[in-house]
Design a protein around this motif. Sequence first.
Motif, PDB file in Angstrom:
ATOM      1  N   GLY A   1     -23.942 -34.546 -31.641  1.00 55.49           N
ATOM      2  CA  GLY A   1     -24.349 -35.698 -30.851  1.00 55.49           C
ATOM      3  C   GLY A   1     -25.872 -35.754 -30.757  1.00 55.49           C
ATOM      4  N   MET A   2     -26.380 -36.965 -30.597  1.00 57.13           N
ATOM      5  CA  MET A   2     -27.833 -37.192 -30.616  1.00 57.13           C
ATOM      6  C   MET A   2     -28.574 -36.421 -29.521  1.00 57.13           C
ATOM      7  SD  MET A   2     -28.702 -39.697 -32.832  1.00 57.13           S
ATOM      8  CE  MET A   2     -29.687 -41.063 -32.202  1.00 57.13           C
ATOM      9  N   ALA A   3     -27.959 -36.333 -28.350  1.00 54.44           N
ATOM     10  CA  ALA A   3     -28.682 -35.762 -27.210  1.00 54.44           C
ATOM     11  C   ALA A   3     -28.396 -34.273 -27.005  1.00 54.44           C
ATOM     12  CB  ALA A   3     -28.336 -36.536 -25.935  1.00 54.44           C
ATOM     13  N   VAL A   4     -27.230 -33.840 -27.407  1.00 48.14           N
ATOM     14  CA  VAL A   4     -26.807 -32.470 -27.074  1.00 48.14           C
ATOM     15  C   VAL A   4     -27.738 -31.420 -27.698  1.00 48.14           C
ATOM     16  CG1 VAL A   4     -25.132 -32.157 -28.987  1.00 48.14           C
ATOM     17  CG2 VAL A   4     -24.756 -31.014 -26.789  1.00 48.14           C
ATOM     18  N   VAL A   5     -28.400 -31.785 -28.784  1.00 47.32           N
ATOM     19  CA  VAL A   5     -29.291 -30.813 -29.438  1.00 47.32           C
ATOM     20  C   VAL A   5     -30.446 -30.389 -28.519  1.00 47.32           C
ATOM     21  CG1 VAL A   5     -28.684 -31.641 -31.742  1.00 47.32           C
ATOM     22  CG2 VAL A   5     -30.688 -32.578 -30.599  1.00 47.32           C
ATOM     23  N   HIS A   6     -30.815 -31.253 -27.581  1.00 45.56           N
ATOM     24  CA  HIS A   6     -31.879 -30.867 -26.630  1.00 45.56           C
ATOM     25  C   HIS A   6     -31.414 -29.722 -25.721  1.00 45.56           C
ATOM     26  CE1 HIS A   6     -34.074 -34.182 -28.156  1.00 45.56           C
ATOM     27  NE2 HIS A   6     -33.227 -35.075 -27.681  1.00 45.56           N
ATOM     28  N   VAL A   7     -30.126 -29.685 -25.440  1.00 43.49           N
ATOM     29  CA  VAL A   7     -29.583 -28.569 -24.648  1.00 43.49           C
ATOM     30  C   VAL A   7     -29.759 -27.259 -25.421  1.00 43.49           C
ATOM     31  CG1 VAL A   7     -27.497 -27.574 -23.627  1.00 43.49           C
ATOM     32  CG2 VAL A   7     -27.918 -30.036 -23.430  1.00 43.49           C
ATOM     33  N   PHE A   8     -29.446 -27.298 -26.716  1.00 42.88           N
ATOM     34  CA  PHE A   8     -29.586 -26.073 -27.523  1.00 42.88           C
ATOM     35  C   PHE A   8     -31.050 -25.638 -27.589  1.00 42.88           C
ATOM     36  CE2 PHE A   8     -25.917 -28.231 -29.890  1.00 42.88           C
ATOM     37  CZ  PHE A   8     -24.967 -27.663 -29.073  1.00 42.88           C
ATOM     38  N   GLU A   9     -31.941 -26.609 -27.753  1.00 42.15           N
ATOM     39  CA  GLU A   9     -33.369 -26.269 -27.818  1.00 42.15           C
ATOM     40  C   GLU A   9     -33.823 -25.580 -26.524  1.00 42.15           C
ATOM     41  OE1 GLU A   9     -34.271 -30.114 -30.686  1.00 42.15           O
ATOM     42  OE2 GLU A   9     -35.042 -30.137 -28.624  1.00 42.15           O
ATOM     43  N   LYS A  10     -33.355 -26.119 -25.405  1.00 39.82           N
ATOM     44  CA  LYS A  10     -33.756 -25.552 -24.115  1.00 39.82           C
ATOM     45  C   LYS A  10     -33.122 -24.176 -23.892  1.00 39.82           C
ATOM     46  CE  LYS A  10     -34.733 -29.961 -21.902  1.00 39.82           C
ATOM     47  NZ  LYS A  10     -34.313 -30.965 -20.908  1.00 39.82           N
ATOM     48  N   LEU A  11     -31.870 -24.040 -24.283  1.00 39.97           N
ATOM     49  CA  LEU A  11     -31.217 -22.728 -24.140  1.00 39.97           C
ATOM     50  C   LEU A  11     -31.929 -21.683 -24.996  1.00 39.97           C
ATOM     51  CD1 LEU A  11     -27.409 -23.702 -24.152  1.00 39.97           C
ATOM     52  CD2 LEU A  11     -28.662 -22.686 -22.233  1.00 39.97           C
ATOM     53  N   ALA A  12     -32.365 -22.108 -26.192  1.00 42.30           N
ATOM     54  CA  ALA A  12     -33.031 -21.166 -27.103  1.00 42.30           C
ATOM     55  C   ALA A  12     -34.437 -20.817 -26.628  1.00 42.30           C
ATOM     56  CB  ALA A  12     -33.102 -21.756 -28.511  1.00 42.30           C
TER      57      ALA A  12
END
Length: 343
Positions: free
Chosen positions: A97-108
Motif C-alpha cells: 500500500g502507498m502509505a504503509v511503507v512509511h510505517v516500515f521506514e519509521k520502525l526501521a
Amino acid sequence: MAAAVSRFRGSLLGALLGDCIGAVFEGHTNVTKEFLFDYMKSLDKGERLKRVLTYTDDTAMARSIVQSILENDEFDVDDLADRFTTEYYRDPDRGYGMAVVHVFEKLASGEYKYVFSPAKEQFDGKGSYGNGAAMRVVGIPLAYPSIPDVIEYAKTSGMLTHASSLGYNGAILQALAVHYALQEELTPETFLDQLLDHMKEVETDKKSRSDALELEMDEFPYCKKLKKIKVFLTQEDVTRKDIIKELGNGIEALESVPTAIYSFLRCLKPVPELPSELTNLQRTIAFCILLGGDTDTIATMAAAIAGAYHGEEQIPLNWKLSAEDYKDAEDWGEKLHQLYCKR
Ligand code: 8NA
Ligand code: MG
Ligand code: MG
Ligand code: MG
C-alpha cells in the motif's frame, strides 16, 4: 473434534492462490470472463508451471505472521514488527500500500519507543483504514482456537500498521470468519449470526464509535454490512453491480472484508455464470476476481475462508504447483494445525 489438517493447509494455500491469481487482475475495473477463464485454463494445463505466479504484499505479510508464531510458539508483537520491516526491506517491490511503507521506514529508524506509534501517525493521526491488516491475518485463527485470543491478536497485529478501528476491526472480522470456517457443520445463517454477535461487541467500543463518527459513517459499519450480506443471500438476482455498490471492491477494509465473506458464502452454491466443473474454492477465487478492483486482496481473504471450510482437496494440483513457495503453505499449515490442537 479438532479440525482436520487439510483445512489448515487449504486455508494457507487458498490465501496464496487468491493473492497470486488475483494479482494478475488487480485494479482492473472490468475483468472479462473470457480473459479470466482462459487464464484459469492455462493454470489447469500447467502452462504456468515454468513461470511461477508470484505473491504480493498480502502473502509477504501473512508469511511474517505465520513465521513469527511458529518460531516463537506464541504471539509476539515486537517480533512481528521486526519481521514486517525486515521483509519489506528485503523485498520492497511486492506491491505494498502507498502509505504503509512509511510505517516500515519509521520502525526501521529506531526512533520510536513503542511499535504502535508509527501506525498512529498515519493519515494525520487518523490511522489507516486500508485492508492491509485483514489481508494478512489468516495465521492467527489457524494458530489459536480460542475466540478471545483470535480477537486480541488480530487486533494487535493489525494495529502495527492500521491504527484506525476500521482497519483493525476488518482484521478481526476476517480472522473470525476463518475461525468459524474451520468448524464443521456450519450453515451460512449460523456463520453470519456468530460473526454479527462478535462484531456488535467489537464495534461497541468507544474508539470504534468515534472513528465511525469522524468518518461520517453510521455506527456499527461492519454489522451493517453483515446484515446486508444476510439480505443478499436470500435474493437470487444479486448482480456484480449490486455487490460493488453495497459491499464494495476497494482497498479499504470496510469495502473488501465483507465482500470476501459474501463471496465465500455465495460460492457454496453453483454460480450460473461460472464453469460448473470448478470446485467451490476455485469458484470463490473466480467470483472475487470478476468483481474487479482490489482483486488480489479480496480473493486472498475469501479463499483463506473457503480453504478453511473446504480443505486442500479443492485445490487442483497444477494450480498449487504454479504458486511461489506453495511448499511453505503446506508445511506451515501442518505446523499450525499441531499448534492449534495443542492449545
Ligand atoms: P495503506 O495503509 O497504505 O492503505 C492503503 C490505501 O488506503 C492508502 O494508500 C490510502 O489510499 C487509503 N487509506 C487508508 N487509510 C486512509 C485514511 N485514513 N484516509 C485516507 N485514505 C486512506 O496500506 P494497506 O496495507 O492497508 O493496503 C493494502 C492494499 O495495498 C492491498 O490491496 C494490497 O494488495 C496493496 N495494493 C497494492 C496495489 C498495487 O498497485 N500493487 C494496488 C492497490 C493495493
Ligand atoms: Mg497485494
Ligand atoms: Mg520475544
Ligand atoms: Mg490488493
